[in-house]
Design a protein around this motif. Structure first.
Motif, PDB file in Angstrom:
ATOM      1  N   LEU A   4       0.829  -1.201   0.000  1.00 32.37           N
ATOM      2  CA  LEU A   4       0.000   0.000   0.000  1.00 32.37           C
ATOM      3  C   LEU A   4       0.865   1.253   0.000  1.00 32.37           C
ATOM      4  N   LEU A   5       1.933   1.238   0.787  1.00 27.34           N
ATOM      5  CA  LEU A   5       2.830   2.390   0.827  1.00 27.34           C
ATOM      6  C   LEU A   5       3.540   2.568  -0.513  1.00 27.34           C
ATOM      7  N   ALA A   6       4.005   1.462  -1.096  1.00 26.83           N
ATOM      8  CA  ALA A   6       4.654   1.542  -2.405  1.00 26.83           C
ATOM      9  C   ALA A   6       3.676   2.039  -3.461  1.00 26.83           C
ATOM     10  N   GLY A  55      12.126   7.378   5.968  1.00 32.83           N
ATOM     11  CA  GLY A  55      12.485   7.856   4.642  1.00 32.83           C
ATOM     12  C   GLY A  55      11.483   8.848   4.080  1.00 32.83           C
ATOM     13  N   LEU A  56      10.197   8.600   4.352  1.00 33.21           N
ATOM     14  CA  LEU A  56       9.157   9.529   3.932  1.00 33.21           C
ATOM     15  C   LEU A  56       9.342  10.896   4.612  1.00 33.21           C
ATOM     16  N   GLN A  57       9.619  10.864   5.880  1.00 36.54           N
ATOM     17  CA  GLN A  57       9.800  12.115   6.613  1.00 36.54           C
ATOM     18  C   GLN A  57      10.986  12.896   6.066  1.00 36.54           C
ATOM     19  N   ALA A  93      13.031  -7.929   3.312  1.00 38.37           N
ATOM     20  CA  ALA A  93      12.443  -8.393   4.570  1.00 38.37           C
ATOM     21  C   ALA A  93      11.986  -9.838   4.454  1.00 38.37           C
ATOM     22  N   GLU A  94      11.384 -10.188   3.309  1.00 34.74           N
ATOM     23  CA  GLU A  94      10.908 -11.548   3.117  1.00 34.74           C
ATOM     24  C   GLU A  94      12.063 -12.513   2.859  1.00 34.74           C
ATOM     25  N   ALA A  95      13.080 -12.054   2.121  1.00 31.87           N
ATOM     26  CA  ALA A  95      14.196 -12.945   1.782  1.00 31.87           C
ATOM     27  C   ALA A  95      15.119 -13.177   2.975  1.00 31.87           C
ATOM     28  N   LYS A 149      13.167   2.172  -2.863  1.00 33.32           N
ATOM     29  CA  LYS A 149      13.637   1.668  -1.572  1.00 33.32           C
ATOM     30  C   LYS A 149      12.552   0.873  -0.848  1.00 33.32           C
ATOM     31  N   VAL A 150      11.321   1.350  -0.906  1.00 36.39           N
ATOM     32  CA  VAL A 150      10.220   0.635  -0.240  1.00 36.39           C
ATOM     33  C   VAL A 150      10.018  -0.731  -0.883  1.00 36.39           C
ATOM     34  N   ASN A 151      10.081  -0.798  -2.198  1.00 38.67           N
ATOM     35  CA  ASN A 151       9.939  -2.091  -2.877  1.00 38.67           C
ATOM     36  C   ASN A 151      11.079  -3.028  -2.528  1.00 38.67           C
ATOM     37  N   ARG A 152      12.298  -2.493  -2.465  1.00 36.39           N
ATOM     38  CA  ARG A 152      13.441  -3.335  -2.088  1.00 36.39           C
ATOM     39  C   ARG A 152      13.310  -3.806  -0.652  1.00 36.39           C
TER      40      ARG A 152
END
Length: 379
Positions: free
Chosen positions: A299-301, A372-374, A355-357, A347-350
């Motif tokens: 959702l953020l991505a 990072g958003l801030q 995190a999963e890997a 960066k969010v997608n990576r």
């Protein structure tokens, strides 16, 4: 009395299909698995192209079903597999439809057909979750599978769900299998990100690019499984999912609309960051398990991707799924450069993939993303 010695692949697939304690990596919660679905909406043209190729004698030995997640690619893959495993006994005018009571349908649904091989992320008993990738050893099973004669004298079918879960070694093993196909063999490869598919594999396959069906298809499915969800919320979920039925259901199961509205509430306050509220938001996402975490990051991505598009177009969009969303997007678009927002989106997608890997701390990943958003909003 001696037991029957089944080959390892068959034992493995039966265990994955039949043990309710082992979640399947390619299944959405408790919903029916794609191989058990009899109907498919919105991909009639793709089905017709496949059937025409078979009947015309120019069937490619490997097909890539490419498109966004949750639009029915896996369901189509199993419909194609059942059709081929039914040959040469299928009715002359039969398309890909098959009655659920058909023995082929039932054996495919149970992963009990000897001429079907499914490659997907296996269960990791130590971490109690599916592995992050399809190990190369799993992909190499295709070599042994196609080296043997078909158990029922017809076609052999390998479904890869999904090719996005392969690493470099896995891609090389799949390439070797695809480039040396025996007679009456078929690969059906599910692909969510065709841009990442190696050209060496793509060149040896026929690629069918699939699009999400009409929004009413996803809306109908969400209403079927979540009858108490208000109509407006259903439509918002469908729009957030870009019309993908599977993604809309995934959002509904994870409480995605509540997560999205809480997320937008945090974003609307940037560059000020409500730290207690952020920690509460991250805790909520993590408590909902891997699906909740994944949905939150997606959702953020997705929000950042929309911000990138609208920053480039220098105009706000028309969709507003949470109070104050359009105003927040307009304000942030004027603060950060387009390059900065693109970098943050990447960066969010990576971060989600890593995190999963690597089994990273999920809460910290969410906190880092908002940090990072801030930073971007302060520029």
């Amino acid at each position: 009395m001696r037991g029957i010695a089944f080959p390892r692949p068959l034992l493995y697939q039966w265990a994955m299909a039949g043990d309710p304690e082992i979640p399947e990596s390619d299944r959405l919660g408790d919903l029916p698995h794609p191989r058990s679905r009899g109907e498919l909406f919105g991909h009639g043209d793709a089905e017709a192209r496949f059937v025409d190729a078979f009947r015309g004698g120019h069937l490619a030995h490997a097909w890539v079903l490419a498109g966004p997640r949750g639009i029915g690619k896996a369901t189509l893959a199993y419909r194609m597999a059942r059709f081929m495993l039914r040959q040469p006994h299928a009715a002359a005018g039969q398309g890909l439809d098959m009655a659920p009571g058909d023995p082929v349908f039932q054996r495919v649904a149970s992963l009990g057909h000897p001429d079907l091989l499914v490659l997907r992320r296996p269960w990791d008993p130590e971490r109690k979750r599916p592995k992050a990738v399809i190990p190369v050893e799993e992909v190499r099973r295709a070599g042994g599978f196609f080296a043997k004669s078909a158990g029922e004298g017809g076609w052999r079918v390998c479904v890869v769900d999904s090719v996005d879960d392969l690493n470099a070694n896995g891609f090389n093993a799949l390439l070797k299998a695809v480039e040396e196909p025996p007679d009456k063999s078929l690969f059906v490869i599910v692909c969510h990100a065709p841009g990442n598919l190696p050209a060496t594999i793509r060149s040896r396959c026929r690629v069918m690019n699939l699009r999400p069906p009409a929004d009413d298809v996803a809306d109908r499915l969400v209403a079927e499984h979540f009858p108490d969800l208000p109509h407006g919320d259903r439509r918002a979920l469908v729009r957030l999912a870009s019309g993908s039925p599977g993604q809309a259901l995934s959002l509904a199961m994870a409480g995605g609309l509540d997560l999205y509205r809480a997320m937008v509430g945090l974003i609307a306050e940037l560059p000020r960051l409500d730290v207690p509220a952020l920690h509460g938001f991250a805790d909520t996402a993590v408590r909902r398990g891997d699906d909740g975490f994944r949905v939150t990051m997606e959702l953020l991505a997705g929000w950042l991707a929309r911000l990138v598009r609208e920053t480039a177009a220098e105009t706000p969009g028309q969709d507003d799924f949470a109070p104050g969303e359009t105003e927040a997007m307009r304000r942030l678009a004027g603060r950060g450069s387009l390059d900065r927002w693109i970098e943050l989106w990447e960066k969010v997608n990576r971060a989600l993939a890593e995190a999963e890997a690597l089994n990273l701390d999920r809460k910290q990943v969410v906190l880092n993303a908002f940090s990072g958003l801030q930073t971007a909003a302060q520029s």
